[in-house]
Enzyme design. Sequence first.
Site, PDB file in Angstrom:
ATOM      1  N   ASN A   8       0.796  -1.275  -0.084  1.00  0.00           N
ATOM      2  CA  ASN A   8       0.173   0.261   0.024  1.00  0.00           C
ATOM      3  C   ASN A   8       1.112   1.106  -0.071  1.00  0.00           C
ATOM      4  OD1 ASN A   8      -1.769   2.228   0.625  1.00  0.00           O
ATOM      5  ND2 ASN A   8      -2.168   1.523   2.653  1.00  0.00           N
ATOM      6  N   LYS A  10       0.052   4.247  -0.335  1.00  0.00           N
ATOM      7  CA  LYS A  10      -0.687   5.574   0.188  1.00  0.00           C
ATOM      8  C   LYS A  10      -0.398   6.683  -0.826  1.00  0.00           C
ATOM      9  CE  LYS A  10      -0.033   3.288   4.637  1.00  0.00           C
ATOM     10  NZ  LYS A  10       0.129   3.354   6.259  1.00  0.00           N
ATOM     11  N   GLU A  94      -6.630   5.122   7.809  1.00  0.00           N
ATOM     12  CA  GLU A  94      -6.182   6.680   7.729  1.00  0.00           C
ATOM     13  C   GLU A  94      -7.479   7.136   6.975  1.00  0.00           C
ATOM     14  OE1 GLU A  94      -2.882   5.937   5.324  1.00  0.00           O
ATOM     15  OE2 GLU A  94      -1.977   5.193   7.237  1.00  0.00           O
ATOM     16  N   GLU A 163      -5.666  -4.378  10.812  1.00  0.00           N
ATOM     17  CA  GLU A 163      -4.587  -3.437  11.030  1.00  0.00           C
ATOM     18  C   GLU A 163      -4.893  -2.636  12.306  1.00  0.00           C
ATOM     19  OE1 GLU A 163      -2.479  -2.413   6.987  1.00  0.00           O
ATOM     20  OE2 GLU A 163      -4.011  -1.166   7.239  1.00  0.00           O
ATOM     21  N   GLY A 169       2.613   2.014  11.017  1.00  0.00           N
ATOM     22  CA  GLY A 169       3.898   2.926  10.866  1.00  0.00           C
ATOM     23  C   GLY A 169       4.453   3.301  12.453  1.00  0.00           C
TER      24      GLY A 169
HETATM   25  P1  PGA Z   1       2.773   0.279   7.801  1.00  0.00           P
HETATM   26  O1  PGA Z   1       1.499   0.614   7.104  1.00  0.00           O
HETATM   27  O2  PGA Z   1       3.231  -1.122   7.064  1.00  0.00           O
HETATM   28  O3  PGA Z   1       3.697   1.430   7.353  1.00  0.00           O
HETATM   29  O4  PGA Z   1       2.812   0.145   9.261  1.00  0.00           O
HETATM   30  C1  PGA Z   1       0.482  -0.427   6.888  1.00  0.00           C
HETATM   31  C2  PGA Z   1      -0.902   0.120   6.176  1.00  0.00           C
HETATM   32  O5  PGA Z   1      -1.223   1.370   6.788  1.00  0.00           O
HETATM   33  O6  PGA Z   1      -1.615  -0.539   5.629  1.00  0.00           O
END
Ligand code: PGA
Length: 368
Positions: A8, A10, A94, A163, A169
């Site tokens: 992903n 983003k 998000e 998640e 993150g």
């Molecule tokens: P991350 O994000 O691997 O950077 O923690 C996962 C996500 O938001 O799908």
Amino acid sequence: MSLLIAGNWKMNGLGNQLEDIRAVAECADANPIVDVLMCVPSTLISRAVQSSAGRIAIGGEDCAPDAAGAFTGDISAEMLKDAGASVVLAGHSERRRKYHETDVMVGAKVTAASRAGLGAIICVGETKDQHARGDALSVCAEQIAGSLPQNLEPCSGSAIAYEPLWAIGSGQTPRLDEIAKTLRHIRGCLRTQIGEQEGAMRILYGGSITPDNARGILELPEVGGLLIGGASLRSRDLSAIIRVADEIAGQRSTGLCKAATCEIEQLAAERLVAPSSGLAFDPVARFANGWVSRNVEVGPFSWDDPPIYEGPIQLFRDAAAQAGFSDSELERSLGPVPQFIAHSFSEAAARWLGAEHLRRLEAKAASL
Ligand code: PGA
């Protein structure tokens, strides 16, 4: 179903980063058992499809509920599909947090994805406070109940991604036993919500996945794959995770195939004792059919395909001969059976006979 590694990006990625998509596609090519998906910004979808040359799936990160209309700036599921996406994320935390998307809105997006023929990866997960209060299971259950349409018939590629918000993150992840427990709970919720269709949906884990922690999580039998943010922006890290996933997927499918072989043998043997009609092999067909539809994509194959499944097909031929069926009768009445068997063995066969062979089989299936 094999494991899925989904990236992903983003709101990251310009044209000059398509090189990373190419690198990931090459890695996916060399590791054919694991499925790979890259969810990228809408501006990159068609170029990513070109760069990856069909070797990995490309997905969108969000879609509007409507198919078209006066929604300036929005992108519909139909538009994503038109650009070459096969899957879309729905309800990423998000979006839930920063854009106040409710379960109802997420549900409308999932309906839109299914209308457009896109798989939907529906994200759920608890906040840090909810986790501390021990509410992870109930939060996930509530989000699934609210954001999965009741009569959902999941399109290929559909999944739930667990998640935890506090893991995204942050460099933190839940303990392995916590992940396993939550995923088992989510599986149960899915079953309640959409019945037998739940078997068609993977459950992924996402949040601070790195090449270092991927193995432990992928080894949990509950885990159907990973949704990866930060590490998916670095093709070297993502490739390391794909290699681990391919290895684990290979071990899983070999185990499944062994179990399937035993069951098929047993069923065939049972039928040998009392073969009375042309339907004698039906239980075998039913078993193979069910097993395959639970575990791999089904596609047509012919009797004469390469010797990859000689063993199982010979088993049927022998059983049939002893039961008084000729080869041609067997082919007439049991046509679909070898097809199912062929497919159910194709994953493990890739381990045994090499990746090239599987590619040829899949190309053939696609061209039929
Ligand atoms: P991350 O994000 O691997 O950077 O923690 C996962 C996500 O938001 O799908």
